[in-house]
Design an enzyme around this catalytic site. Structure first.
Site, PDB file in Angstrom:
ATOM      1  N   GLY A 160      67.265   8.442   3.155  1.00 17.80           N
ATOM      2  CA  GLY A 160      67.234   7.490   4.264  1.00 17.80           C
ATOM      3  C   GLY A 160      67.930   6.199   3.876  1.00 17.80           C
ATOM      4  O   GLY A 160      68.116   5.896   2.685  1.00 17.80           O
ATOM      5  N   GLU A 202      75.943   6.514   3.132  1.00 15.80           N
ATOM      6  CA  GLU A 202      76.083   6.639   4.593  1.00 15.80           C
ATOM      7  C   GLU A 202      76.682   5.374   5.215  1.00 15.80           C
ATOM      8  O   GLU A 202      76.676   5.231   6.440  1.00 15.80           O
ATOM      9  CB  GLU A 202      74.716   6.916   5.241  1.00 15.80           C
ATOM     10  CG  GLU A 202      74.038   8.175   4.781  1.00 15.80           C
ATOM     11  CD  GLU A 202      74.726   9.452   5.257  1.00 15.80           C
ATOM     12  OE1 GLU A 202      75.831   9.367   5.822  1.00 15.80           O
ATOM     13  OE2 GLU A 202      74.136  10.535   5.039  1.00 15.80           O
ATOM     14  N   HIS A 258      64.486  10.472   7.089  1.00 18.39           N
ATOM     15  CA  HIS A 258      64.296  11.912   6.909  1.00 18.39           C
ATOM     16  C   HIS A 258      62.939  12.272   7.502  1.00 18.39           C
ATOM     17  O   HIS A 258      62.083  12.854   6.843  1.00 18.39           O
ATOM     18  CB  HIS A 258      64.410  12.284   5.429  1.00 18.39           C
ATOM     19  CG  HIS A 258      65.810  12.185   4.899  1.00 18.39           C
ATOM     20  ND1 HIS A 258      66.191  12.643   3.660  1.00 18.39           N
ATOM     21  CD2 HIS A 258      66.947  11.697   5.464  1.00 18.39           C
ATOM     22  CE1 HIS A 258      67.496  12.438   3.484  1.00 18.39           C
ATOM     23  NE2 HIS A 258      67.974  11.849   4.564  1.00 18.39           N
TER      24      HIS A 258
HETATM   25  P1  13P Z   1      71.885   6.938   0.045  1.00 18.31           P
HETATM   26  O1  13P Z   1      70.866   6.749  -1.072  1.00 18.31           O
HETATM   27  O2  13P Z   1      73.295   6.937  -0.472  1.00 18.31           O
HETATM   28  O3  13P Z   1      71.649   5.951   1.146  1.00 18.31           O
HETATM   29  O4  13P Z   1      71.677   8.390   0.625  1.00 18.31           O
HETATM   30  C1  13P Z   1      70.447   8.791   1.125  1.00 18.31           C
HETATM   31  C2  13P Z   1      70.595   9.686   2.287  1.00 18.31           C
HETATM   32  O5  13P Z   1      69.643   9.850   3.002  1.00 18.31           O
HETATM   33  C3  13P Z   1      71.877  10.375   2.573  1.00 18.31           C
HETATM   34  O6  13P Z   1      71.873  10.866   3.867  1.00 18.31           O
END
Ligand code: 13P
Length: 217
Positions: free
Chosen positions: A35, A82, A103
């Site tokens: 997330g 992201e 998530h």
């Molecule tokens: P990041 O730690 O790079 O933000 O990625 C987490 C994630 O949920 C990828 O979709």
């Protein structure tokens, strides 16, 4: 008129992002490494959570400030993987100043089943035609284009199939409220199924129409 960003003060914005990440982490909607959350500052830069860092231990200083094109400002760490998705949403939607990617488990399940959200309570109404987009690899350009297209000019949520949920808002509270509202409605639907009710009764259509018109959900 398009509302401008409410985030004029960087220090306050950093604290607001951390508070929201903690809220989502405590609710188990953001996981230790799953997330990300961002806000658009009043000058157009974006503050976003760092990549691959334990979300339960974030501090205001660990957030990363990037330019509108995604370059970290000097002295900043590594932004979320992201970041291209968050930036594409800000680019397409001048009214949006906060993006929340979780998530959320019920939302993930709904995406996997390509399910629908029946209008069982007022909070369910905004999700009747919730778009579902396949988006798994961070930065996938085609996936990002599909998400932005699905959000359109007014959408506030997109289910990311095999992945999670993206919600947006004119400020963090609004974006987060959409996340919580959807997850709560899905929790109630899960209870319906556990209680043996696979087709729960829905709101009378004239009341649903009135609620939509009143714009209170
Ligand atoms: P990041 O730690 O790079 O933000 O990625 C987490 C994630 O949920 C990828 O979709």
């Amino acid at each position: 008129m398009t509302p401008s960003s409410p985030y004029h003060d960087e220090d306050r914005a950093r604290q607001a992002v951390v508070d929201v990440v903690m809220e989502l982490y405590d609710a188990r909607l953001i996981t230790s490494t799953g997330g990300n959350v961002s806000v658009r500052l009043a000058d157009g830069d974006v503050l976003i959570t760092p990549t691959r860092m334990h979300k339960g231990g974030l501090t205001p200083d660990s957030l990363v400030r990037v330019s509108p094109h995604g370059e970290p400002r000097p002295g900043q760490g590594r932004p979320s993987s992201e970041t291209p998705l968050h930036l594409a949403v800000y680019h397409a939607r001048p009214d949006v100043h906060a993006v929340v990617h979780t998530h959320a488990p019920h939302a993930i399940m709904l995406g996997l089943l390509e399910g629908r959200v029946p209008p069982i309570i007022a909070d369910a109404l905004p999700f009747e035609s919730l778009p579902i987009v396949y988006y798994v690899l961070p930065g996938d350009r085609e996936g990002i284009a599909r998400i932005v297209q699905s959000l359109g000019a007014q959408g506030s949520a997109v289910l990311l199939k095999h992945h999670g949920l993206l919600t947006v808002g004119r400020d963090l509270r609004r974006a987060v409220n959409v996340t919580f509202a959807l997850e709560e409605v899905l929790h109630i639907l899960t209870l319906c199924r556990i209680w043996g009710c696979t087709e729960p009764p829905t709101l009378p259509s004239d009341d649903a129409a009135t609620l939509r018109r009143l714009d209170i959900v």
